[in-house]
Design a protein around this motif. Structure first.
Motif, PDB file in Angstrom:
ATOM      1  N   GLY B 179      52.966 -88.782 -23.111  1.00 53.03           N
ATOM      2  CA  GLY B 179      52.144 -89.171 -21.955  1.00 53.03           C
ATOM      3  C   GLY B 179      52.248 -90.659 -21.686  1.00 53.03           C
ATOM      4  O   GLY B 179      52.431 -91.092 -20.541  1.00 53.03           O
ATOM      5  N   LEU B 180      52.152 -91.465 -22.745  1.00 48.01           N
ATOM      6  CA  LEU B 180      52.251 -92.917 -22.601  1.00 48.01           C
ATOM      7  C   LEU B 180      53.641 -93.308 -22.090  1.00 48.01           C
ATOM      8  O   LEU B 180      53.789 -94.242 -21.305  1.00 48.01           O
ATOM      9  N   ILE B 182      55.581 -91.580 -20.090  1.00 47.79           N
ATOM     10  CA  ILE B 182      55.646 -91.347 -18.644  1.00 47.79           C
ATOM     11  C   ILE B 182      54.925 -92.471 -17.897  1.00 47.79           C
ATOM     12  O   ILE B 182      55.426 -92.996 -16.900  1.00 47.79           O
ATOM     13  N   TYR B 183      53.784 -92.861 -18.419  1.00 50.03           N
ATOM     14  CA  TYR B 183      53.052 -93.957 -17.785  1.00 50.03           C
ATOM     15  C   TYR B 183      53.922 -95.216 -17.738  1.00 50.03           C
ATOM     16  O   TYR B 183      54.001 -95.897 -16.714  1.00 50.03           O
ATOM     17  N   ILE B 185      57.128 -95.445 -17.746  1.00 45.75           N
ATOM     18  CA  ILE B 185      58.250 -95.312 -16.808  1.00 45.75           C
ATOM     19  C   ILE B 185      57.760 -95.441 -15.362  1.00 45.75           C
ATOM     20  O   ILE B 185      58.338 -96.160 -14.560  1.00 45.75           O
ATOM     21  N   ILE B 186      56.656 -94.756 -15.063  1.00 46.20           N
ATOM     22  CA  ILE B 186      56.125 -94.824 -13.694  1.00 46.20           C
ATOM     23  C   ILE B 186      55.820 -96.278 -13.333  1.00 46.20           C
ATOM     24  O   ILE B 186      56.067 -96.717 -12.218  1.00 46.20           O
TER      25      ILE B 186
END
Lengths: 245, 204
Positions: B179-180, B182-183, B185-186
């Motif tokens: 989850g972290l 993805i954050y 990368i976004i």
């Protein structure tokens, strides 16, 4: 409000339509007219007391009938849990996958981010599958063996061998929190993903994720608060009755 | 990478050309259409699949276009073009405003912020939710480093790394490493290609 056996089954659904998935797991189909919970359960050969405890626990987090639920045979509980597994893999996960796929298709402005979400959920799907598979292969058979030994006057030796290598506390310790990643996925979509183009699709996806999360929470509660303590008691009793020293 | 597509709705030839040259300077963008008047606008909104539409406020004030604009705002991000810095445009959903008197650098910055392609120099901003230090730690978590490795890299104790991690999780509401990641990368703290595969569960 607590659901009781004299309430109409139709009203149970009106009260909280998420109960549809519970009914589904008991094999109860729609079209029950004005029949009560008790009558419908009888028709489908479902233990109405067990149904009531499960459905109440599902609807109302505060109503958690640990004691009542622990009185039911292990097989009844594991059968129910088994059906929740099927519900995840055959229904919920494919639905969510399709929605994510639609988002990848429709959102070319941030396709990279959508592909990331897809990958994330794909990993989650595998994790969930491993989790449920392990329960079905190891945990459920173990609990049934323990119950059998508990009810018998002279348990088979194999159960003691089994208990030397495994115990319900091993399950409890290795029982990882399968909801965490789902929670993260929700938060990423709600808080951090740049606004997706198709917000309707995005809302649908969130709706499904909340739905799955709620169901998984209920599933874990039953395992951790009902199944684990029940089996632990049985383990203790077996050891006390049948082993010396 | 897919390009972010733009359309421009502006009557003035000079302003249109100016915008074209500005958009040209932003990487991964593509100008798809230039609209010069109301007729063209109506024809355009009927079949548009464009990410952002930069639109002069005179179009927005035109009652005859009201429905078309509303429809447009559902499919594309609207960026309003105006000469008056006190204009607010609350009646229409829009992603941002460009002022005619702004310098090129401000207009560039504005558009990049709106479209999220904030990577012109390969630099990225620190997301507002976390501190600079936390962003450093997060970056390393996303790259798959363990607490111990991060501590060694940043010359701090493992205990400090753990504290930072707790704070990051609390602030972001994200608990797991994937989850972290993805954050990160976004928010362009790391590049997607740096992560290899997105399943660094081994580092707990």
């Amino acid at each position: 409000m607590i659901i009781t056996k004299n309430i109409k089954m139709a009203d149970v659904i009106h009260m909280n339509y998420f109960t549809l998935s519970v009914l589904n797991r008991f094999g109860i189909e729609l079209g029950f007219g004005d029949k009560s919970v008790q009558d419908v359960c009888k028709e489908y050969n479902v233990d109405s007391d067990f149904f009531l405890e499960i459905v109440n626990a599902f609807v109302n987090k505060d109503y958690f009938p640990k004691k009542n639920l622990q009185n039911f045979p292990v097989k009844l509980i594991t059968d129910y849990l088994q059906k929740t597994h099927d519900f995840y893999h055959k229904l919920k996960v494919p639905e969510i996958e399709q929605l994510i796929e639609d988002m990848v298709e429709s959102c070319y402005a941030q396709k990279d981010n959508m592909v990331l979400l897809k990958k994330f959920f794909n990993d989650y799907k595998k994790e969930l599958a491993n989790h449920t598979q392990r329960e079905e292969d190891v945990v459920f058979p173990y609990t049934i063996a323990i119950e059998k030994a508990f009810n018998s006057e002279k348990p088979d030796d194999s159960v003691f061998v089994l208990m030397e290598t495994y115990s319900i506390d091993i399950f409890k310790n290795e029982h990882d929190n399968i909801e965490e990643k789902l929670f993260d996925l929700k938060n990423i979509i709600i808080k951090y993903l740049p606004r997706p183009k198709d917000h309707k699709l995005c809302n649908k996806l969130l709706h499904q994720l909340f739905n799955l999360e709620q169901d998984l929470n209920d599933h874990s509660r039953i395992e951790e608060k009902v199944l684990v303590p029940k089996i632990r008691e049985m383990e203790k009793s077996i050891i006390k009755r049948f082993t010396k020293g | 990478m897919t390009k972010v597509t733009f359309a421009i709705c502006e009557k003035s030839f000079l302003i249109r050309k100016g915008l074209v040259s500005v958009i040209d300077k932003i990487p991964d963008t593509q100008l798809v259409q230039q609209i010069e008047n109301e007729e063209e606008f109506l024809a355009f909104t009927n079949n548009s699949e464009i990410d952002y539409v930069i639109i002069n406020k005179t179009f927005l004030k035109n009652i005859a276009l009201k429905e078309a604009i509303k429809q447009l705002s559902e499919n594309s991000g609207i960026i309003v073009l105006t000469d008056n810095s006190s204009d607010k445009f609350t009646e229409i959903i829009h992603r941002g405003i460009i002022y005619l008197n702004d310098s090129q650098s401000i207009i560039l910055k504005n558009i990049k912020e709106i479209t999220g392609s904030n990577t012109v120099n390969g630099k990225s901003g620190i997301p507002e939710e976390i501190s600079k230090r936390e962003a450093d730690i997060l970056k390393n978590i996303a790259l798959g480093y363990s607490n111990k490795e991060i501590a060694e890299k940043l010359f701090i104790s493992t205990h400090t790394v753990v504290t930072h991690r707790k704070n990051i999780t609390r602030k972001l509401g994200i608990k797991t490493v994937p989850g972290l990641t993805i954050y990160a990368i976004i928010n362009k703290l790391i590049d997607i290609n740096e992560t290899g595969k997105l399943n660094p569960d081994t580092h707990k």
